[in-house]
Design a protein around this motif. Structure first.
Motif, PDB file in Angstrom:
ATOM      1  N   SER A   3       0.832  -1.194   0.000  1.00  0.00           N
ATOM      2  CA  SER A   3       0.000   0.000   0.000  1.00  0.00           C
ATOM      3  C   SER A   3       0.877   1.258   0.000  1.00  0.00           C
ATOM      4  CB  SER A   3      -0.899  -0.006   1.231  1.00  0.00           C
ATOM      5  OG  SER A   3      -1.477   1.256   1.434  1.00  0.00           O
ATOM      6  N   PRO A   4       0.488   2.296  -0.771  1.00  0.00           N
ATOM      7  CA  PRO A   4       1.249   3.560  -0.747  1.00  0.00           C
ATOM      8  C   PRO A   4       1.338   4.165   0.654  1.00  0.00           C
ATOM      9  CG  PRO A   4      -0.280   3.522  -2.594  1.00  0.00           C
ATOM     10  CD  PRO A   4      -0.593   2.325  -1.756  1.00  0.00           C
ATOM     11  N   THR A  91       3.275  13.223  -8.216  1.00  0.00           N
ATOM     12  CA  THR A  91       3.155  12.816  -9.615  1.00  0.00           C
ATOM     13  C   THR A  91       3.067  11.297  -9.734  1.00  0.00           C
ATOM     14  OG1 THR A  91       5.575  12.775  -9.861  1.00  0.00           O
ATOM     15  CG2 THR A  91       4.423  14.820 -10.455  1.00  0.00           C
ATOM     16  N   ARG A  92       3.384  10.611  -8.658  1.00  0.00           N
ATOM     17  CA  ARG A  92       3.276   9.151  -8.633  1.00  0.00           C
ATOM     18  C   ARG A  92       1.819   8.751  -8.350  1.00  0.00           C
ATOM     19  NH1 ARG A  92       8.627   7.734  -4.904  1.00  0.00           N
ATOM     20  NH2 ARG A  92      10.185   8.642  -6.335  1.00  0.00           N
ATOM     21  N   PRO A  93       1.497   7.478  -8.479  1.00  0.00           N
ATOM     22  CA  PRO A  93       0.125   7.036  -8.142  1.00  0.00           C
ATOM     23  C   PRO A  93      -0.101   7.098  -6.637  1.00  0.00           C
ATOM     24  CG  PRO A  93       1.497   5.149  -8.701  1.00  0.00           C
ATOM     25  CD  PRO A  93       2.295   6.373  -9.039  1.00  0.00           C
ATOM     26  N   LEU A  94      -0.109   8.306  -6.116  1.00  0.00           N
ATOM     27  CA  LEU A  94      -0.232   8.546  -4.676  1.00  0.00           C
ATOM     28  C   LEU A  94      -1.135   9.746  -4.475  1.00  0.00           C
ATOM     29  CD1 LEU A  94       0.954   7.897  -1.753  1.00  0.00           C
ATOM     30  CD2 LEU A  94       2.596   9.725  -2.236  1.00  0.00           C
ATOM     31  N   SER A  95      -2.234   9.555  -3.784  1.00  0.00           N
ATOM     32  CA  SER A  95      -3.161  10.655  -3.549  1.00  0.00           C
ATOM     33  C   SER A  95      -2.700  11.498  -2.369  1.00  0.00           C
ATOM     34  CB  SER A  95      -4.572  10.121  -3.282  1.00  0.00           C
ATOM     35  OG  SER A  95      -4.612   9.444  -2.027  1.00  0.00           O
ATOM     36  N   GLN A  98      -3.411   9.719   0.855  1.00  0.00           N
ATOM     37  CA  GLN A  98      -2.445   8.674   1.188  1.00  0.00           C
ATOM     38  C   GLN A  98      -1.146   9.269   1.729  1.00  0.00           C
ATOM     39  OE1 GLN A  98      -2.481   6.819  -2.687  1.00  0.00           O
ATOM     40  NE2 GLN A  98      -3.739   5.105  -1.971  1.00  0.00           N
ATOM     41  N   ARG A 246       0.060  21.946  -4.554  1.00  0.00           N
ATOM     42  CA  ARG A 246       0.675  20.949  -5.445  1.00  0.00           C
ATOM     43  C   ARG A 246       1.363  21.669  -6.607  1.00  0.00           C
ATOM     44  NH1 ARG A 246      -2.925  16.131  -7.791  1.00  0.00           N
ATOM     45  NH2 ARG A 246      -2.864  15.573  -5.587  1.00  0.00           N
TER      46      ARG A 246
END
Length: 246
Positions: A3-4, A91-95, A98, A246
């Motif tokens: 998991s992130p 920019t990664r698959p990370l909200s 998270q 951001r």
């Protein structure tokens, strides 16, 4: 697949303990609490008060937390922004949720580690009691859970402070001021009014009234819910700041 949130959690905990600062922060908390409880004479000293309890710890802890929690959380987001890695992370698959959640959980875990010695001190008090074991275990565990919930609130405030501050020092100051204001500010405002009902209402808006209630060993659902909601409010605020910047 990991998991992130767990990735962020692990990274934060490792980073905290790879620098001397992390150990120094925990040592200052431990030594400060130990000196007041076992060395310095006075109302907080376990050996002086004649009762087998750790009430002094639970009175001192909110004050010590005003240093510990901001010190643990000050680098969580402010350092990422200073190093220019915050944008890279997002920019990664990370909200944003998270990211904030992982940093919050890591900070809360570190602060919880600082409370482990309290379990050893409880064991010492348990043995010293006459007869052995003549302690109010319910009050201790209620107070201990209250401290963990207080640590959660302060950790959320610290992550929020780190998200709005430009550097770690500013994050520490902002977080400490917010924590102090929520802990004792409403008590101070309430004391300005003569109306007993208004005074009580204002005091119940602050953290101190709910923490004191739990410190008596009674875990009222209203106190627990208050702590959880306040934690959620500051985590949500931190998430919104991260998205905005951001």
């Amino acid at each position: 697949m990991t998991s992130p949130v767990l990735n962020i959690f692990g990274k934060e905990v490792r980073n905290f303990f790879t620098t001397p600062t992390g150990y120094i922060v925990l040592a200052v908390f431990f030594v400060g609490a130990a000196l007041f409880l076992w060395v310095f004479p006075g109302e907080y000293n376990v050996l002086d008060n004649g009762y087998a309890n750790l009430d002094g710890l639970f009175v001192l802890a909110p004050w010590l937390f005003l240093f510990l929690c901001p010190a643990v959380t000050m680098r969580t987001i402010a350092e990422e922004r200073q190093q220019g890695t915050l944008e890279l992370l997002l920019t990664r698959p990370l909200s944003a949720w998270q990211l904030v959640g992982g940093k919050f959980l890591a900070s809360w875990c570190v602060i919880a580690l600082a409370l482990v010695p309290a379990l050893l001190w409880f064991g010492a008090v348990y043995i010293m009691a006459e007869p052995i074991g003549n302690v109010d275990a319910g009050a201790f565990w209620g107070s201990y859970i209250g401290l963990l919930l207080l640590a959660a609130v302060y950790s959320a405030i610290g992550v929020f402070g780190s998200s709005v501050a430009g550097n770690q020092i500013s994050a520490f100051v902002v977080s400490a001021l917010i924590c102090f204001g929520l802990l004792y500010g409403f008590d101070l405002i309430g004391s300005l009014f003569d109306s007993g009902s208004l005074m009580l209402y204002l005091k119940n808006l602050g953290i101190d009234a709910h923490y004191r209630s739990m410190s008596r060993g009674v875990l009222d659902s209203r106190d627990v819910l208050y702590m959880i909601l306040l934690t959620g409010v500051f985590l949500t605020a931190a998430k919104m700041v991260v998205i905005q910047k951001r």
